[in-house]
Design a protein around this motif. Structure first.
Motif, PDB file in Angstrom:
ATOM      1  N   GLY A  35      56.040  54.644  30.431  1.00  0.00           N
ATOM      2  CA  GLY A  35      54.600  54.451  30.241  1.00  0.00           C
ATOM      3  C   GLY A  35      54.215  52.986  30.191  1.00  0.00           C
ATOM      4  N   ASP A  36      55.015  52.178  29.487  1.00  0.00           N
ATOM      5  CA  ASP A  36      54.726  50.746  29.411  1.00  0.00           C
ATOM      6  C   ASP A  36      54.880  50.076  30.777  1.00  0.00           C
ATOM      7  OD1 ASP A  36      54.174  50.883  26.721  1.00  0.00           O
ATOM      8  OD2 ASP A  36      56.150  50.178  26.089  1.00  0.00           O
ATOM      9  N   GLY A  37      55.865  50.515  31.545  1.00  0.00           N
ATOM     10  CA  GLY A  37      56.078  49.935  32.863  1.00  0.00           C
ATOM     11  C   GLY A  37      54.909  50.203  33.799  1.00  0.00           C
ATOM     12  N   VAL A  38      54.402  51.417  33.799  1.00  0.00           N
ATOM     13  CA  VAL A  38      53.253  51.767  34.634  1.00  0.00           C
ATOM     14  C   VAL A  38      52.042  50.940  34.203  1.00  0.00           C
ATOM     15  CG1 VAL A  38      51.652  53.616  35.277  1.00  0.00           C
ATOM     16  CG2 VAL A  38      54.092  54.075  35.160  1.00  0.00           C
ATOM     17  N   THR A  39      51.822  50.844  32.901  1.00  0.00           N
ATOM     18  CA  THR A  39      50.694  50.062  32.388  1.00  0.00           C
ATOM     19  C   THR A  39      50.814  48.595  32.777  1.00  0.00           C
ATOM     20  OG1 THR A  39      50.419  51.552  30.514  1.00  0.00           O
ATOM     21  CG2 THR A  39      49.461  49.359  30.295  1.00  0.00           C
ATOM     22  N   ASN A  40      51.994  48.021  32.633  1.00  0.00           N
ATOM     23  CA  ASN A  40      52.184  46.602  32.952  1.00  0.00           C
ATOM     24  C   ASN A  40      51.960  46.310  34.432  1.00  0.00           C
ATOM     25  OD1 ASN A  40      52.766  46.099  30.268  1.00  0.00           O
ATOM     26  ND2 ASN A  40      54.973  46.211  30.572  1.00  0.00           N
ATOM     27  N   VAL A  41      52.473  47.164  35.300  1.00  0.00           N
ATOM     28  CA  VAL A  41      52.259  46.965  36.740  1.00  0.00           C
ATOM     29  C   VAL A  41      50.777  47.123  37.079  1.00  0.00           C
ATOM     30  CG1 VAL A  41      52.774  47.872  39.044  1.00  0.00           C
ATOM     31  CG2 VAL A  41      54.611  47.594  37.382  1.00  0.00           C
ATOM     32  N   LEU A  42      50.123  48.116  36.488  1.00  0.00           N
ATOM     33  CA  LEU A  42      48.688  48.299  36.719  1.00  0.00           C
ATOM     34  C   LEU A  42      47.903  47.074  36.264  1.00  0.00           C
ATOM     35  CD1 LEU A  42      46.352  50.149  37.623  1.00  0.00           C
ATOM     36  CD2 LEU A  42      46.294  51.036  35.282  1.00  0.00           C
ATOM     37  N   LEU A  43      48.265  46.488  35.130  1.00  0.00           N
ATOM     38  CA  LEU A  43      47.581  45.285  34.643  1.00  0.00           C
ATOM     39  C   LEU A  43      47.773  44.100  35.592  1.00  0.00           C
ATOM     40  CD1 LEU A  43      48.253  45.503  30.813  1.00  0.00           C
ATOM     41  CD2 LEU A  43      46.069  45.769  31.990  1.00  0.00           C
ATOM     42  N   ILE A  44      48.967  43.939  36.126  1.00  0.00           N
ATOM     43  CA  ILE A  44      49.225  42.859  37.085  1.00  0.00           C
ATOM     44  C   ILE A  44      48.367  43.049  38.331  1.00  0.00           C
ATOM     45  CG2 ILE A  44      50.946  41.930  38.689  1.00  0.00           C
ATOM     46  CD1 ILE A  44      53.019  42.431  36.434  1.00  0.00           C
ATOM     47  N   LEU A  45      48.345  44.256  38.848  1.00  0.00           N
ATOM     48  CA  LEU A  45      47.559  44.525  40.059  1.00  0.00           C
ATOM     49  C   LEU A  45      46.063  44.407  39.789  1.00  0.00           C
ATOM     50  CD1 LEU A  45      49.625  47.514  41.490  1.00  0.00           C
ATOM     51  CD2 LEU A  45      49.749  45.093  42.130  1.00  0.00           C
ATOM     52  N   SER A  46      45.619  44.811  38.604  1.00  0.00           N
ATOM     53  CA  SER A  46      44.204  44.672  38.228  1.00  0.00           C
ATOM     54  C   SER A  46      43.815  43.212  38.112  1.00  0.00           C
ATOM     55  CB  SER A  46      43.932  45.391  36.911  1.00  0.00           C
ATOM     56  OG  SER A  46      44.150  46.767  37.046  1.00  0.00           O
ATOM     57  N   ALA A  47      44.696  42.399  37.539  1.00  0.00           N
ATOM     58  CA  ALA A  47      44.421  40.962  37.415  1.00  0.00           C
ATOM     59  C   ALA A  47      44.330  40.308  38.786  1.00  0.00           C
ATOM     60  CB  ALA A  47      45.503  40.282  36.572  1.00  0.00           C
ATOM     61  N   ALA A  48      45.209  40.713  39.698  1.00  0.00           N
ATOM     62  CA  ALA A  48      45.150  40.178  41.063  1.00  0.00           C
ATOM     63  C   ALA A  48      43.829  40.545  41.724  1.00  0.00           C
ATOM     64  CB  ALA A  48      46.326  40.701  41.887  1.00  0.00           C
ATOM     65  N   LYS A  49      43.414  41.788  41.578  1.00  0.00           N
ATOM     66  CA  LYS A  49      42.147  42.238  42.164  1.00  0.00           C
ATOM     67  C   LYS A  49      40.969  41.495  41.549  1.00  0.00           C
ATOM     68  CE  LYS A  49      39.018  44.739  44.180  1.00  0.00           C
ATOM     69  NZ  LYS A  49      38.517  44.218  45.441  1.00  0.00           N
ATOM     70  N   ALA A  50      40.955  41.392  40.223  1.00  0.00           N
ATOM     71  CA  ALA A  50      39.832  40.759  39.518  1.00  0.00           C
ATOM     72  C   ALA A  50      39.682  39.283  39.859  1.00  0.00           C
ATOM     73  CB  ALA A  50      40.003  40.920  38.015  1.00  0.00           C
ATOM     74  N   ASN A  51      40.798  38.625  40.146  1.00  0.00           N
ATOM     75  CA  ASN A  51      40.773  37.189  40.433  1.00  0.00           C
ATOM     76  C   ASN A  51      40.913  36.866  41.909  1.00  0.00           C
ATOM     77  OD1 ASN A  51      40.629  35.942  37.682  1.00  0.00           O
ATOM     78  ND2 ASN A  51      42.365  37.327  37.416  1.00  0.00           N
ATOM     79  N   ASN A  52      40.811  37.895  42.758  1.00  0.00           N
ATOM     80  CA  ASN A  52      40.890  37.730  44.209  1.00  0.00           C
ATOM     81  C   ASN A  52      42.150  36.958  44.618  1.00  0.00           C
ATOM     82  OD1 ASN A  52      39.925  38.258  46.780  1.00  0.00           O
ATOM     83  ND2 ASN A  52      38.867  36.294  46.902  1.00  0.00           N
ATOM     84  N   ARG A  53      43.283  37.369  44.039  1.00  0.00           N
ATOM     85  CA  ARG A  53      44.570  36.756  44.349  1.00  0.00           C
ATOM     86  C   ARG A  53      45.489  37.799  44.965  1.00  0.00           C
ATOM     87  NH1 ARG A  53      47.291  33.687  39.665  1.00  0.00           N
ATOM     88  NH2 ARG A  53      48.623  33.210  41.418  1.00  0.00           N
ATOM     89  N   GLN A  54      46.469  37.333  45.683  1.00  0.00           N
ATOM     90  CA  GLN A  54      47.480  38.238  46.206  1.00  0.00           C
ATOM     91  C   GLN A  54      48.527  38.514  45.132  1.00  0.00           C
ATOM     92  OE1 GLN A  54      49.101  36.619  49.840  1.00  0.00           O
ATOM     93  NE2 GLN A  54      47.639  37.801  51.044  1.00  0.00           N
ATOM     94  N   ALA A  55      49.147  39.665  45.216  1.00  0.00           N
ATOM     95  CA  ALA A  55      50.262  40.015  44.351  1.00  0.00           C
ATOM     96  C   ALA A  55      51.455  40.340  45.243  1.00  0.00           C
ATOM     97  CB  ALA A  55      49.917  41.225  43.488  1.00  0.00           C
ATOM     98  N   TYR A  56      52.647  40.086  44.731  1.00  0.00           N
ATOM     99  CA  TYR A  56      53.848  40.487  45.449  1.00  0.00           C
ATOM    100  C   TYR A  56      54.216  41.879  44.957  1.00  0.00           C
ATOM    101  CZ  TYR A  56      58.258  40.305  47.869  1.00  0.00           C
ATOM    102  OH  TYR A  56      59.295  40.569  48.736  1.00  0.00           O
ATOM    103  N   VAL A  57      54.260  42.836  45.865  1.00  0.00           N
ATOM    104  CA  VAL A  57      54.486  44.236  45.518  1.00  0.00           C
ATOM    105  C   VAL A  57      55.779  44.705  46.180  1.00  0.00           C
ATOM    106  CG1 VAL A  57      53.540  46.572  45.719  1.00  0.00           C
ATOM    107  CG2 VAL A  57      52.003  44.632  45.319  1.00  0.00           C
TER     108      VAL A  57
END
Length: 70
Positions: A35-57
């Motif tokens: 559960g923590d892993g899913v939440t952490n990855v979602l937060l990283i991807l949300s931060a990338a979206k919110a700040n118009n940055r790319q993420a390495y996936v």
């Protein structure tokens, strides 16, 4: 792969989170397992979206997201 995040999605169901990646133009599930892993990855991807940055996936053979970082 470095990619822009078009959208993110999560529901009230346990470990149910998805991201729409620009590099593949498709929805990919954040691989459940911790559960923590899913939440952490979602937060990283949300931060990338919110700040118009790319993420390495990193995806597994089925296309599920298993890792992400900024």
């Amino acid at each position: 792969m470095w990619t822009n995040i078009n959208q993110v999605y999560a529901s009230r169901d346990a470990q149910n989170a998805w991201a729409h990646l620009a590099g593949t133009n498709a929805w990919h599930r954040i691989l459940p397992g911790s559960g923590d892993g899913v939440t952490n990855v979602l937060l990283i991807l949300s931060a990338a979206k919110a700040n118009n940055r790319q993420a390495y996936v990193v995806r597994d053979g089925s296309g599920n997201i298993v890792q992400a970082y900024l």
